[in-house]
Design a protein around this motif. Sequence first.
Motif, short mmCIF file in Angstrom:
data_model
loop_
_atom_site.label_atom_id
_atom_site.label_comp_id
_atom_site.label_asym_id
_atom_site.label_seq_id
_atom_site.Cartn_x
_atom_site.Cartn_y
_atom_site.Cartn_z
N THR A 3 0.84 -1.19 0.00
CA THR A 3 0.00 0.00 0.00
C THR A 3 0.88 1.23 0.00
O THR A 3 1.96 1.24 0.58
N LEU A 4 0.41 2.26 -0.66
CA LEU A 4 1.15 3.52 -0.68
C LEU A 4 0.83 4.31 0.57
O LEU A 4 -0.33 4.57 0.87
N ASP A 5 1.87 4.68 1.27
CA ASP A 5 1.73 5.53 2.45
C ASP A 5 2.12 6.94 2.03
O ASP A 5 3.25 7.19 1.62
N THR A 6 1.17 7.86 2.10
CA THR A 6 1.40 9.22 1.62
C THR A 6 2.54 9.89 2.35
O THR A 6 3.38 10.56 1.74
N ARG A 7 2.60 9.70 3.65
CA ARG A 7 3.67 10.32 4.43
C ARG A 7 5.04 9.76 4.03
O ARG A 7 6.02 10.49 3.91
N VAL A 9 5.84 8.38 1.04
CA VAL A 9 6.17 8.84 -0.31
C VAL A 9 6.63 10.29 -0.29
O VAL A 9 7.61 10.65 -0.95
N LEU A 10 5.94 11.13 0.46
CA LEU A 10 6.34 12.54 0.53
C LEU A 10 7.70 12.70 1.20
O LEU A 10 8.50 13.54 0.79
N ASN A 64 6.93 2.05 -2.00
CA ASN A 64 6.97 3.45 -1.56
C ASN A 64 8.28 4.12 -1.97
O ASN A 64 8.30 5.30 -2.29
#
Length: 134
Positions: A3-7, A9-10, A64
């Motif tokens: 799953t992509l974790d936004t935190r 990736v940023l 990620n």
Amino acid sequence: MATLDTRAVLSGFVVTLAIGILGGLTLPLTGITLPSVGWAATGLLGGFVAGYIAGDGVGNGAVNGIVGTTLGALIVGGILAVLGTVLFGLVGLATVLVWALFLGFHAIPGAIGGGLGGMVKRREPEPAGRPAGR
């Protein structure tokens, strides 16, 4: 499934962007005089940060890391495209075209670094055991 974790990736994006800009704009044929870290090291570090923050094993960290480092490389390349084309004309445009070829190669060290980061911080759910009897 990863799953992509936004935190994550940023964070990987910010690290890749910071190293790419402050470390000598690590894309090939730039001609910048700042010391260069190298695109592979940039991808490894950015991917490691993304994978470490995402956790949950090697696969999730690698996904990620790929997304974070590729986004960072894309932004650094966009900055170089604008500056290179404006300042150097046709040579700057050729540099951008070569950079587009190397953009795919930024995903490889990002995946390796992300996998390592996810492996270091292995955050897996505890296996559900049987409830204690009374």
